[in-house]
Design an enzyme around this catalytic site. Structure first.
Site, mmCIF file in Angstrom:
data_model
loop_
_atom_site.group_PDB
_atom_site.id
_atom_site.type_symbol
_atom_site.label_atom_id
_atom_site.label_comp_id
_atom_site.label_asym_id
_atom_site.label_seq_id
_atom_site.Cartn_x
_atom_site.Cartn_y
_atom_site.Cartn_z
ATOM 1 N N SER A 195 -5.532 1.637 4.694
ATOM 2 C CA SER A 195 -6.267 0.940 3.634
ATOM 3 C C SER A 195 -7.079 -0.231 4.174
ATOM 4 O O SER A 195 -6.593 -1.032 4.981
ATOM 5 C CB SER A 195 -5.304 0.420 2.566
ATOM 6 O OG SER A 195 -6.010 -0.371 1.630
ATOM 7 N N GLU A 244 -16.663 4.294 -4.933
ATOM 8 C CA GLU A 244 -15.905 3.252 -5.639
ATOM 9 C C GLU A 244 -16.869 2.117 -5.928
ATOM 10 O O GLU A 244 -17.205 1.336 -5.033
ATOM 11 C CB GLU A 244 -14.720 2.765 -4.790
ATOM 12 C CG GLU A 244 -13.601 3.796 -4.687
ATOM 13 C CD GLU A 244 -12.350 3.241 -3.999
ATOM 14 O OE1 GLU A 244 -12.327 2.043 -3.671
ATOM 15 O OE2 GLU A 244 -11.407 4.016 -3.800
ATOM 16 N N GLN A 280 0.839 -1.202 0.000
ATOM 17 C CA GLN A 280 0.000 0.000 0.000
ATOM 18 C C GLN A 280 0.875 1.255 0.000
ATOM 19 O O GLN A 280 0.574 2.249 -0.662
ATOM 20 C CB GLN A 280 -0.932 0.007 1.231
ATOM 21 C CG GLN A 280 -1.940 1.166 1.252
ATOM 22 C CD GLN A 280 -2.954 1.085 0.118
ATOM 23 O OE1 GLN A 280 -3.295 -0.011 -0.332
ATOM 24 N NE2 GLN A 280 -3.415 2.231 -0.354
HETATM 25 ZN ZN LIG Z 1 -10.428 -1.362 -3.124
#
Ligand SMILES: [Zn+2]
Length: 287
Positions: A200, A259, A174
């Site tokens: 994350s 998203e 990440q």
């Molecule tokens: Zn994702």
């Protein structure tokens, strides 16, 4: 010397005497005129006299109405104050969700990541306010993978080949990604679509980026939400324990822009409640 002095004293006494008489006469005349102006009513005259001394000059009289309105304005909050028991509880209710969301997109100023992950109501939480320890490295969650496989099988029956193109992401990976995004788009932009290392959800092993096999052009793209696969996952994921983690218009609550491809495994019970109530994980957990 003496007569002169006596005469002077006489003149002075005489002068004072007549001055007193004259002043008395003048005041009596004024009083008489004043009384006559007010219908010879003593009380009315006295009130008029009092007004004459308390009244403001003409210039400030124009301001007087404004000053008189001011108390009216001051009085207006009074009824509001009495209504406050009704309005006050509502206002914090309205502000609270706004105040929390405003902070949701902003990273807290912390010197180091926590030693333990945040678990609320038995659900692991990772967002900008609740980072994970750098050492937290569970790998891809087996239960979540099994649930995804079940979902993919169901989707296949509808002619959709779902694939999870990104699931568990280690801290170092990440960091590599985020640093790359910052170098490319700048930190402000990167913070909107990518998480800083430690923040994350992919580090939990419970986040699955979903797309369709052979539809790579829609992977990690808002356009996935408009495809048949994207719509199917959005409407069916909760049956398998997944939620659309960053819904449209909830950036202020989740901390991330919409998203369409990012799903999070929370278990069937929580996922169904979140889906049916059309809320976010943060709202479901009450944080
Ligand atoms: Zn994702």
């Amino acid at each position: 010397m003496k007569p002169t002095k006596k005469k002077t004293e006489f003149d002075k006494k005489f002068y004072i005497k007549w001055m007193v008489i004259a002043m008395t006469a003048i005041w009596a005349a004024i009083a008489a005129v004043w009384l006559s102006m007010h219908n010879w009513d003593t009380e009315e005259s006295m009130q008029a006299l009092a007004r004459a001394f308390t009244e403001q000059p003409a210039e400030t009289e124009q301001e007087a109405p404004a000053e008189e309105e001011a108390p009216v304005k001051d009085e207006q909050p009074a009824p509001e104050e009495t209504e406050q028991p009704e309005t006050q509880p509502e206002e914090p209710k309205e502000e609270a969700p706004e105040a929390t969301p405003k902070d949701a997109t902003v990273y807290p100023e912390i010197d180091q990541l926590p030693a333990e992950p945040t678990i609320v109501k038995g659900i692991l939480l990772a967002n900008k306010q609740h980072p994970l320890p750098e050492t937290y490295a569970p790998g891809e969650n087996a239960e979540a993978r099994a649930a995804f496989d079940s979902m993919a099988q169901a989707a296949a029956k509808d002619g959709l080949q779902l694939t999870a193109f990104s699931t568990y992401r280690a801290f170092d990976r990440q960091k590599q990604l985020y640093d790359g995004y910052v170098a490319k788009d700048g930190q402000a932009a990167a913070d909107r679509y990518s998480a800083r290392p430690g923040f994350s959800e992919h580090q939990t092993g419970l986040a699955f980026d979903i797309g369709e096999a052979g539809q790579e052009q829609h992977w990690a793209s808002a356009s996935f939400g408009d495809t048949a696969g994207g719509k199917w996952v959005k409407e069916n994921a909760h049956k398998y324990g997944f939620i659309l983690r960053y819904p449209e218009g909830k950036e202020q609550i989740t901390g991330y822009m919409h998203e369409s491809w990012h799903f999070r495994y929370v278990g069937k019970e929580a996922a169904t409640a979140i889906y049916q109530q059309n809320i976010t994980l943060e709202e479901y957990l009450g944080i």
